[in-house]
Motif scaffolding. Structure first.
Motif, PDB file in Angstrom:
ATOM      1  N   UNK A   1     -21.191 -29.011  75.144  1.00  0.00           N
ATOM      2  CA  UNK A   1     -21.830 -27.896  75.836  1.00  0.00           C
ATOM      3  C   UNK A   1     -21.446 -26.574  75.195  1.00  0.00           C
ATOM      4  N   UNK A   2     -20.183 -26.433  74.795  1.00  0.00           N
ATOM      5  CA  UNK A   2     -19.763 -25.224  74.093  1.00  0.00           C
ATOM      6  C   UNK A   2     -20.546 -25.064  72.789  1.00  0.00           C
ATOM      7  N   UNK A   3     -20.819 -26.175  72.127  1.00  0.00           N
ATOM      8  CA  UNK A   3     -21.628 -26.138  70.914  1.00  0.00           C
ATOM      9  C   UNK A   3     -23.039 -25.636  71.228  1.00  0.00           C
ATOM     10  N   UNK A   4     -23.627 -26.167  72.315  1.00  0.00           N
ATOM     11  CA  UNK A   4     -24.980 -25.752  72.689  1.00  0.00           C
ATOM     12  C   UNK A   4     -25.020 -24.275  73.071  1.00  0.00           C
ATOM     13  N   UNK A   5     -24.009 -23.807  73.803  1.00  0.00           N
ATOM     14  CA  UNK A   5     -23.955 -22.397  74.192  1.00  0.00           C
ATOM     15  C   UNK A   5     -23.856 -21.496  72.961  1.00  0.00           C
ATOM     16  N   UNK A   6     -22.975 -21.849  72.036  1.00  0.00           N
ATOM     17  CA  UNK A   6     -22.792 -21.044  70.826  1.00  0.00           C
ATOM     18  C   UNK A   6     -24.057 -21.038  69.975  1.00  0.00           C
ATOM     19  N   UNK A   7     -24.679 -22.202  69.842  1.00  0.00           N
ATOM     20  CA  UNK A   7     -25.915 -22.295  69.066  1.00  0.00           C
ATOM     21  C   UNK A   7     -27.003 -21.424  69.674  1.00  0.00           C
ATOM     22  N   UNK A   8     -27.084 -21.421  70.997  1.00  0.00           N
ATOM     23  CA  UNK A   8     -28.079 -20.592  71.679  1.00  0.00           C
ATOM     24  C   UNK A   8     -27.833 -19.110  71.414  1.00  0.00           C
ATOM     25  N   UNK A   9     -26.563 -18.679  71.453  1.00  0.00           N
ATOM     26  CA  UNK A   9     -26.249 -17.282  71.169  1.00  0.00           C
ATOM     27  C   UNK A   9     -26.636 -16.917  69.737  1.00  0.00           C
ATOM     28  N   UNK A  10     -26.395 -17.827  68.808  1.00  0.00           N
ATOM     29  CA  UNK A  10     -26.732 -17.550  67.405  1.00  0.00           C
ATOM     30  C   UNK A  10     -28.246 -17.469  67.216  1.00  0.00           C
ATOM     31  N   UNK A  11     -28.992 -18.320  67.907  1.00  0.00           N
ATOM     32  CA  UNK A  11     -30.457 -18.243  67.845  1.00  0.00           C
ATOM     33  C   UNK A  11     -30.940 -16.899  68.402  1.00  0.00           C
ATOM     34  N   UNK A  12     -30.351 -16.481  69.521  1.00  0.00           N
ATOM     35  CA  UNK A  12     -30.727 -15.203  70.129  1.00  0.00           C
ATOM     36  C   UNK A  12     -30.442 -14.041  69.185  1.00  0.00           C
ATOM     37  N   UNK A  13     -29.332 -14.118  68.488  1.00  0.00           N
ATOM     38  CA  UNK A  13     -28.959 -13.077  67.535  1.00  0.00           C
ATOM     39  C   UNK A  13     -29.926 -13.053  66.354  1.00  0.00           C
ATOM     40  N   UNK A  14     -30.268 -14.222  65.844  1.00  0.00           N
ATOM     41  CA  UNK A  14     -31.154 -14.317  64.682  1.00  0.00           C
ATOM     42  C   UNK A  14     -32.510 -13.674  64.937  1.00  0.00           C
ATOM     43  N   UNK A  15     -33.063 -13.870  66.130  1.00  0.00           N
ATOM     44  CA  UNK A  15     -34.423 -13.380  66.395  1.00  0.00           C
ATOM     45  C   UNK A  15     -34.446 -11.964  66.960  1.00  0.00           C
ATOM     46  N   UNK A  16     -33.279 -11.419  67.316  1.00  0.00           N
ATOM     47  CA  UNK A  16     -33.229 -10.052  67.821  1.00  0.00           C
ATOM     48  C   UNK A  16     -33.214  -9.929  69.323  1.00  0.00           C
ATOM     49  N   UNK A  17     -33.069 -11.035  70.038  1.00  0.00           N
ATOM     50  CA  UNK A  17     -32.994 -10.969  71.495  1.00  0.00           C
ATOM     51  C   UNK A  17     -31.715 -10.296  71.953  1.00  0.00           C
ATOM     52  N   UNK A  18     -30.697 -10.326  71.125  1.00  0.00           N
ATOM     53  CA  UNK A  18     -29.407  -9.697  71.409  1.00  0.00           C
ATOM     54  C   UNK A  18     -28.833  -9.217  70.082  1.00  0.00           C
ATOM     55  N   UNK A  19     -28.003  -8.164  70.130  1.00  0.00           N
ATOM     56  CA  UNK A  19     -27.370  -7.733  68.877  1.00  0.00           C
ATOM     57  C   UNK A  19     -25.906  -8.173  68.864  1.00  0.00           C
ATOM     58  N   UNK A  20     -25.277  -8.023  67.717  1.00  0.00           N
ATOM     59  CA  UNK A  20     -23.926  -8.550  67.535  1.00  0.00           C
ATOM     60  C   UNK A  20     -22.912  -7.850  68.441  1.00  0.00           C
ATOM     61  N   UNK A  21     -23.072  -6.543  68.629  1.00  0.00           N
ATOM     62  CA  UNK A  21     -22.130  -5.810  69.480  1.00  0.00           C
ATOM     63  C   UNK A  21     -22.224  -6.279  70.927  1.00  0.00           C
ATOM     64  N   UNK A  22     -23.449  -6.487  71.402  1.00  0.00           N
ATOM     65  CA  UNK A  22     -23.631  -6.958  72.775  1.00  0.00           C
ATOM     66  C   UNK A  22     -23.062  -8.355  72.942  1.00  0.00           C
ATOM     67  N   UNK A  23     -23.264  -9.187  71.947  1.00  0.00           N
ATOM     68  CA  UNK A  23     -22.767 -10.555  72.006  1.00  0.00           C
ATOM     69  C   UNK A  23     -21.235 -10.577  72.036  1.00  0.00           C
ATOM     70  N   UNK A  24     -20.621  -9.734  71.248  1.00  0.00           N
ATOM     71  CA  UNK A  24     -19.153  -9.670  71.236  1.00  0.00           C
ATOM     72  C   UNK A  24     -18.625  -9.155  72.571  1.00  0.00           C
ATOM     73  N   UNK A  25     -19.310  -8.151  73.127  1.00  0.00           N
ATOM     74  CA  UNK A  25     -18.879  -7.602  74.415  1.00  0.00           C
ATOM     75  C   UNK A  25     -18.981  -8.645  75.522  1.00  0.00           C
ATOM     76  N   UNK A  26     -19.988  -9.493  75.455  1.00  0.00           N
ATOM     77  CA  UNK A  26     -20.192 -10.499  76.492  1.00  0.00           C
ATOM     78  C   UNK A  26     -19.248 -11.690  76.363  1.00  0.00           C
TER      79      UNK A  26
END
Length: 396
Positions: A355-380
């Motif tokens: 599940x941790x793998x799936x969560x991390x993969x989802x965050x990376x997909x979101x980052x790749x397409x622009x749904x979230x930026x790196x600073x927001x992801x780090x803050x979260x």
């Protein structure tokens, strides 16, 4: 010391027969869509023009009206607009198949193949190419189509010269393992490092005449060249004998095919892409087309298909609206789950490494397409990008 009964030497001899299991996941960035453009309509400014047309469609609505139309937060409007301005097209396929048809003369398709190859070469040289791009050739349905498709591929690749990163060929309407074997051998003859996608749009590409699953053998026949499986909505539903009113992405027959694709591709490092809808957001049909497209993209995402086809520039609006809403709706909750897993803090949900793998993969997909930026992801999450990638690979 406890007593044991198994002889270590005997156990070692038995287990030596087992091959190591080394499942692979797709590497690198997967685009959220593939835009199909008939070859005769492709020119130097095609990606930019798709973006401009999508922006024009979006800007006819206020953020409030757009949010009400799709049932999304108002702040999504600005994110979608920014994406359409910066990178409207993530993947583009120059279509020499159904969207292009058969030209009246051989010279006409030769000319389009040569011209579009030069367009791609210019995109790459100028740094304006989409993150992924390529061509869809004609199928092996008949001898005439086979010969024409291979000639187009030859002209295109020869004119292109060195195959650039991100280039891929789409091989449509596959009906047998033998077709993929022959196609792979032809690519060997071309001498280029070509990768290809298999379009799953016939019943034979799911289950063969002996009742065996075909997809695993199609991937194997590609000898490492197969990068993705793309679903073809309308050819597949037609091959199932469905009437026109029932030929759509949400039909149960499509779900069965996609489930087979999903389990067959797992562990092979092969991406999955859903198909298209022919309900286009044009004229008086914009709002109905948008709602239909948005709902189908959300459905695909929920079923683990993170890419799909877009056939009209205005579909870019709802592609990004659906993708961004999908990732952002659960962003905070999933970040809390991942933080709890990393901190071993426990909580209401006890997650496992998968599940941790799936969560991390989802965050990376979101980052790749622009749904979230790196600073927001780090803050979260409190995690660096390297940490997320390590969790996605399930490495220490």
């Amino acid at each position: 010391m406890p007593r044991t009964s198994l002889d270590p030497a005997a156990v070692a001899a038995l287990t030596a027969r087992l091959s190591a299991v080394d499942p692979r996941s797709p590497s690198g960035r997967q685009p959220v869509h593939t835009c199909y453009v008939p070859a005769d309509r492709v020119h130097a400014s095609t990606p930019a023009e798709w973006g401009a047309q999508a922006l024009a469609a979006l800007e006819k609505y206020s953020p409030k009206d757009f949010a009400a139309l799709l049932g999304v937060p108002e702040d999504l409007y600005g994110r979608v607009r920014a994406k359409l301005e910066a990178e409207p097209v993530e993947d583009l396929r120059i279509d020499f198949e159904d969207g292009y048809g058969v030209r009246p003369t051989e010279d006409a398709e030769d000319a389009d193949a040569e011209r579009t190859a030069l367009v791609v070469r210019d995109w790459v040289a100028a740094g304006r190419a989409p993150s992924r791009f390529g061509l869809r050739m004609k199928s092996f349905d008949t001898r005439a189509l086979l010969e024409r498709g291979l000639r187009t591929l030859d002209v295109f690749v020869t004119t292109l010269g060195e195959v650039p990163p991100g280039f891929v060929v789409t091989f449509p309407k596959v009906t047998s393992v033998a077709q993929v074997e022959v196609f792979t051998d032809v690519l060997d003859l071309l001498g280029a490092d070509l990768r290809f996608e298999i379009q799953i749009e016939t019943t034979q590409s799911i289950v063969d005449t002996k009742g065996r699953l075909t997809v695993p053998r199609l991937i194997e026949a590609g000898r490492g060249r197969v990068t993705a499986l793309h679903f073809g909505t309308y050819d597949y539903t037609a091959s199932c004998g469905l009437g026109a009113a029932h030929q759509h992405l949400a039909h149960g027959a499509c779900d069965f095919a996609r489930n087979v694709m999903q389990v067959s591709a797992a562990g092979h490092g092969v991406e999955l892409s859903d198909g298209s809808t022919n309900v286009l957001p044009t004229g008086d049909n914009v709002e109905h087309g948008w709602r239909t497209h948005y709902a189908l993209v959300r459905r695909s995402l929920a079923h683990g298909f993170y890419q799909g086809w877009d056939l009209h520039p205005a579909q870019l609006v709802t592609r990004y609206a659906a993708v961004y809403a999908y990732y952002r709706e659960t962003l905070e909750a999933e970040a809390e789950r991942l933080k709890a897993y990393v901190d071993k803090a426990g909580g209401a949900v006890l997650d496992e490494p998968a599940t941790a793998q799936a969560l991390s993969t989802s965050f990376l997909r979101a980052l790749d397409c622009g749904a979230v930026d790196q600073a927001e992801l780090h803050a979260l999450t409190g995690l660096a990008l390297s940490d997320l990638r390590a969790l996605a690979r399930r490495t220490p």
